[in-house]
Structures are given as C-alpha cells and as structure tokens.
Design an enzyme around this catalytic site. Structure first.
Site, mmCIF file in Angstrom:
data_model
loop_
_atom_site.group_PDB
_atom_site.id
_atom_site.type_symbol
_atom_site.label_atom_id
_atom_site.label_comp_id
_atom_site.label_asym_id
_atom_site.label_seq_id
_atom_site.Cartn_x
_atom_site.Cartn_y
_atom_site.Cartn_z
ATOM 1 N N HIS A 197 12.962 -27.392 11.630
ATOM 2 C CA HIS A 197 13.002 -27.283 10.176
ATOM 3 C C HIS A 197 12.532 -25.910 9.709
ATOM 4 C CE1 HIS A 197 12.979 -31.906 9.482
ATOM 5 N NE2 HIS A 197 14.187 -31.417 9.542
ATOM 6 N N ARG A 304 25.082 -36.890 11.520
ATOM 7 C CA ARG A 304 24.159 -37.561 12.441
ATOM 8 C C ARG A 304 23.379 -38.637 11.689
ATOM 9 N NH1 ARG A 304 23.603 -31.924 13.479
ATOM 10 N NH2 ARG A 304 24.353 -31.329 15.546
ATOM 11 N N ARG A 340 28.792 -40.168 12.904
ATOM 12 C CA ARG A 340 28.633 -40.467 14.331
ATOM 13 C C ARG A 340 27.689 -41.655 14.458
ATOM 14 N NH1 ARG A 340 25.735 -36.106 18.045
ATOM 15 N NH2 ARG A 340 23.923 -36.916 16.928
ATOM 16 N N GLU A 441 32.301 -35.821 25.543
ATOM 17 C CA GLU A 441 31.074 -35.109 25.917
ATOM 18 C C GLU A 441 30.824 -35.111 27.416
ATOM 19 O OE1 GLU A 441 27.814 -35.859 22.711
ATOM 20 O OE2 GLU A 441 29.000 -37.698 22.805
ATOM 21 N N ASP A 465 26.946 -31.161 24.998
ATOM 22 C CA ASP A 465 26.810 -32.062 26.140
ATOM 23 C C ASP A 465 27.924 -31.858 27.155
ATOM 24 O OD1 ASP A 465 24.424 -33.361 25.795
ATOM 25 O OD2 ASP A 465 25.251 -34.989 24.598
ATOM 26 N N CYS A 512 32.806 -29.921 17.565
ATOM 27 C CA CYS A 512 31.656 -29.986 16.666
ATOM 28 C C CYS A 512 30.353 -29.588 17.352
ATOM 29 C CB CYS A 512 31.526 -31.381 16.062
ATOM 30 S SG CYS A 512 31.570 -32.731 17.247
#
Length: 593
Positions: A197, A304, A340, A441, A465, A512
């Site tokens: 963050h 997400r 997702r 992935e 991934d 993505c």
C-alpha cells in the site's frame, strides 16, 4: 560514511520517476520492547491504556485522511481506510487484548507480539500481493506503539529543513501522505514491495520510490547526495557531477513524457496502422473503479476478490459478496468487469476456512485457488450466487483461477449452472449474458488450451504464475528469484501458442499479469498475437503511449525475432534493440547501471 564516498544500492522500483536531492534518514528498525509481567490488579488498566492508544491512532489517520482528500481524491483514500480498519480489527486488536488478559503482559509487548504473529502468517503466503499485506499489519501495530510510547519517528513532527529524499526502514501509507505535505522529493526504504500500500500511495502522490533496498538506513547518512531512480530500482549515493547532469536531463525528459502521456491517457489505444488494442484494468478494491474514466478504461480484466477474507474472524456471507460485486457492476461508464473467483490457498487463512490438516510442505503446488473452492463448495457457491445476482446490474463476468484441466473447468461450470437453477427457483434475477472464463497459469493449462477453449467463453493468462510454474521458480524466494524470467524461450513459446490457439478457436483471450503492465513486454505480447491487455491503472498511460508509437508489422517482426532466441539474455538484447525503433522514448534503455 564519508561524504565523498560513492556507491549504489538496489531495491524495487515501486513508483516511477527520478528524484535528486539530499538524504534525510528518519528511522531505523522498529523498536523492540521488553516483556513485562503485570500484577493482576493492573491488567484491566493496561487494556484501557491500549484502547486509548488505538483511539488516538485512529484519530491520527482520520486527520491525515481529511487533509489528503483534496490531493488524492476518493480513489486512493481506501488505502487509509484499510489502515483504519486494521486499527479496529478484532484479529489484531483482540489478540493483543487477549495477550494482556491471559498472560498479564504489558501493552507494548502484547501489540508487538500480536502484530508479528499475524505478519508471519502473511509472510508465508505464496502470492507477492498477500506477502505485502504483512507490512500493513506491522504498520498498524507500529502506529499503536507510537501512542503507547515515545515514537522514534513521527512524520508530522519532523522538520526536514528543505527538499530531500526520505530514507526509512519502512513507511506506512499514512506516513507517506503526511510526508508529502513537506518538500519530499522521493522515498527510499529498507523493506517493502511493489504491491504494498505504501508503493501504491507513493505512486498516487507522484513520489518516486525505491523500496526493499536492504540496509539503506545504515549505509546512508542524512545530508548524503542521492539520485533515486524509481524506474530501475536504483539509488546512487554521492554521485559525481557527470552522473548528476545526465540524470537531471533524464529527469526533465521523464517529467515531460509523463505529462504528455497523462494528457493522452483517456484516448483509445491503437497502433499507428490502426489496430485497436483493448486496455483493461486489474483492480483490488471496488473503490478503484472511480479512476477508470480518467484513463479511458471501460473494462476491468481482473477484479481480485480475496480481500473479503482478510483481517476478519468470520467468513463473508452471500449478501456481503453481492453488495461488493453490485457496486462494481453499477459503476458509471464501466462496460464490463471480470471477477476472479477466490484465489486462496492452504497457506492463506487455513484456520479461517476450517480445513485443518496443518501446513502443506509445498503450498504453491497444493490446495489453492479453484482446487480449494471445489473442496469448499459451500463457500464457492456463496460467491458464485453473489456474482450471478450482481450481473443483473451490469456487465459482470467471472473467471476461475488456477485451472489445470478440463475436469476442473467442467466441475466449476456445473456448480455455476447449479447456482443458476437455484436462483431461478427463488425468483432472483441474474444476467443470461454472464460469461465464464478460465485463467491459464500452469503449463498444463497452456498445453491443453484447445480443450479449455471448448469449456470457457474466454481465457485470461496470468503471466506471473505461468512464468513461475513453467520455470519452476518461486519468485518470492531470494535464492532463485533471479531465474524468474518472463522472456525465457519456454515462456515466449507458450504465450505465442496460447494466442494462436485462442484465435483459431475464436475464443477471446487477454493477459492480466505483470507482463501486460510493462510497456516493452506489452509490445512483445502484441507481436505474439494478443490484442487485449489488463494492467494496473498506473501503467495504462505508458502502455497506451507505447502502443500508439508502434505498427503491427514492427511488432510481429519483434515477436518473430524473440521466438528465435535461445535464452532470456538474447531475448532481452532483441527487446532492447527494438526499443530504439518501436514505441516512445519512455521505453528506451534506462541509464547504464
């Protein structure tokens, strides 16, 4: 460190840009506190002291939030809200209170020990995004400790005396905002990652930042002259006049190009020869959708949903899922958004999910993502029903993560159909146009992409991934992270094959992962056959600018050359050479390091 000493440090380029100025070292490592055993009659008083510190910490962040609102806008204030939420979170605060009441420990030790306990939980997670959440927990504990004791660093009370580059062991997002009120040119920290963050806040404030530089606070002294390159993750300490002049020229070019890119960001992305490229956004929080129109982005390629499961003791119910996804679906100007489904794993919140069985020896290859969702069908159906219901309010779609074969895809789709039938029976509306996709992935999914195209409405390539599993490299393991190479011939060949397979099947496909966010890598992806990229919002302007400066003929030639490379090193050389003739100056090689 003598003033004339010249050396370089490396970290992670977390917020792009160049800063040149004097160092101001504001903090070293977090202070340690002794463990004290309290008399029984002092326990409740100690709990009250803790609660008072929490109230003061919340008031401090609230004041910073109020002051920062005009500069940041609501789209980034959610990060400060997350800090406020942690200061009310029963997982952290309840654990600290429990340590005081159960063991009669002093509040300082209880807070420090509870924060470190939960940070270790996050630190063991496979995904870099979730590993970076450990910093949020530690920072919440640190802020409480400031109000329990004299703090070694309070940005609101520091007097920098002039423009400079802050050097700190770590900074909270709220500290970063508070520092921006001063004449701060850039930020350098010992720890931290690109998805933290603090990194997001630094970028929102336009502050160049290099995080995770190791021993910066011990190697740099206040007053040292620094060049901080937030693009390359490089810091030069006490550089020579020639280096200073070169970087100052580069800094002015960067500022000019950034201004131009932002002014053009809202325009569509199309190559010089008119090929339209779809640019969509990767989002972590619904609040981020408020910035989409500023960048001319009408689609979310990856939303997400895992944050619903963190910093809490209970599990989100269907209504909580629904409210979140409906807010996303109803965003003005948003044409479509792909949620997702849960990408959790056995190393992520296992106690909360109630799976038991202890830690897995290799969680990256264990019970995670879709495998976990299919194991916990009650939780999976809760999310699927919520997404379906929210789809009635806008162009919402879903994507299953970590699919390894058609059996999993069919099983997930059967559950989705089951949820549809349940909602029909209950008279609850949902969109018949909702599409379901699968994430590619793993090498297994990439090799079987032709089969998966028969089971899915679209494919999403998670390049992070895919690279990790193709090369058998844990990118979070510092011993092998240097082997994590998106330009490896195996990765490039898999990507090229994926684009070709999806094209032949007439199934939409988009990338993505982090490759889509890097302008040069994005051009390579276009040459390999992809026409849709989803990325962090902060990268949209740069990628669009790169696309507009290229032609498909040049990009296809670039891809052909990359596919002939026998190593990642030779592929990088090809890409560097191509940068000189394709795209914009912002894509050219960074200064020699």
């Amino acid at each position: 460190m003598p003033e004339s000493s010249t050396f370089r440090l490396r970290g992670l380029g977390a917020s792009a840009g160049i800063a040149i100025g004097e160092a101001f070292v504001v903090s070293a490592r977090h202070k340690r506190f002794p463990r004290l055993l309290l008399p029984a009659d002092r326990v409740e008083g100690e709990v009250e002291r803790l609660d008072g510190a929490i109230v003061a910490a919340r008031a401090e962040i609230a004041a910073i939030r109020k002051e920062a609102a005009p500069r940041l806008g609501e789209d980034h204030l959610y990060i400060l809200d997350a800090g406020l939420m942690l200061l009310s979170d029963e997982m952290l605060i309840g654990e600290a209170r429990g340590r005081i009441r159960r063991s009669r420990y002093n509040a300082e030790w209880a807070v420090m020990d509870a924060a470190e306990h939960f940070s270790h939980v996050f630190d063991g997670m496979d995904d870099a995004y979730f590993r970076d959440r450990r910093a949020d927990v530690l920072q919440a504990g640190e802020r409480i400790l400031r109000h329990l004791t004299d703090s070694p660093f309070d940005p609101a009370k520091e007097d920098f005396g002039g423009p400079g580059i802050i050097v700190a062991y770590d900074l909270t997002p709220a500290d970063t905002v508070a520092l921006a009120r001063e004449r701060v040119l850039g930020i350098l920290t010992d720890i931290g990652g690109r998805t933290s963050h603090t990194a997001i806040m630094a970028e929102a404030l336009g502050l160049p930042a290099v995080l995770g530089a190791g021993e910066a606070t011990r190697q740099i002294s206040s007053g040292d002259r620094l060049i901080l390159d937030g693009r390359a993750g490089l810091v030069m300490v006490n550089p020579g006049e020639e280096e200073l002049a070169a970087y100052e020229s580069d800094r002015q070019d960067w500022i000019r190009l950034r201004r131009q890119a932002r002014s053009e960001a809202a325009a569509p992305a199309a190559t010089e020869d008119g090929v339209r490229i779809t640019i969509s956004a990767n989002l972590e929080y619904a609040e981020e959708v408020e910035s989409l129109q500023d960048f001319g982005v009408e689609e979310v390629g990856l939303y997400r949903s895992e944050h619903l499961y963190f910093n809490r003791r209970d599990l989100p119910d269907e209504e909580e899922h629904y409210a979140l996804y409906r807010r996303l679906a109803e965003t003005p100007g948003l044409r479509s958004a792909i949620v997702r489904t849960l990408d959790l794993g056995s190393d992520r919140e296992t106690p909360l999910l109630g799976l038991g069985g202890g830690e897995e020896p290799n969680p990256a290859l264990g019970l995670r993502a879709l495998r976990l969702s299919l194991r916990r069908r009650d939780l999976f159906k809760r999310q699927l029903r919520a997404i379906l219901r929210a789809s009635a309010h806008g162009g919402l779609h879903l994507m299953f993560p970590m699919v390894s074969g058609v059996e999993e895809a069919r099983e997930a789709r059967a559950l989705l159909d089951e949820c549809r039938e349940e909602l029909r029976a209950e008279g609850k509306p949902f969109s018949a146009r909702l599409q379901q996709g699968v994430m590619i992935e793993t090498p297994a999914a990439a090799i079987c992409a032709d089969l998966l195209c028969r089971e899915a409405d679209f494919l999403g390539v998670g390049s992070n991934d895919l690279v990790q599993y193709t090369l058998a490299v844990d990118r979070g393991n510092e011993q092998v992270a240097h082997l994590y190479e998106p330009l490896h011939p195996a990765v490039l060949r898999l990507l090229h094959g994926l684009a070709r397979t999806a094209g032949e099947a007439g199934v939409p496909i988009h990338v993505c992962g982090e490759m889509a966010s890097d302008p040069a890598a994005a051009l390579a992806l276009l040459g390999l056959g992809f026409r849709s990229l989803s990325m962090t919002l902060s990268k949209v302007a740069d990628v669009k600018r790169a696309v507009r400066g290229a032609t498909m003929e040049n990009l296809e030639s670039l891809a052909a050359a990359l596919l002939k490379c026998e190593s990642a090193e030779s592929a990088r050389a090809v890409l560097e050479e191509a940068r000189k003739g394709i795209g914009e100056k912002s894509l050219r090689a960074r200064p020699a390091v």
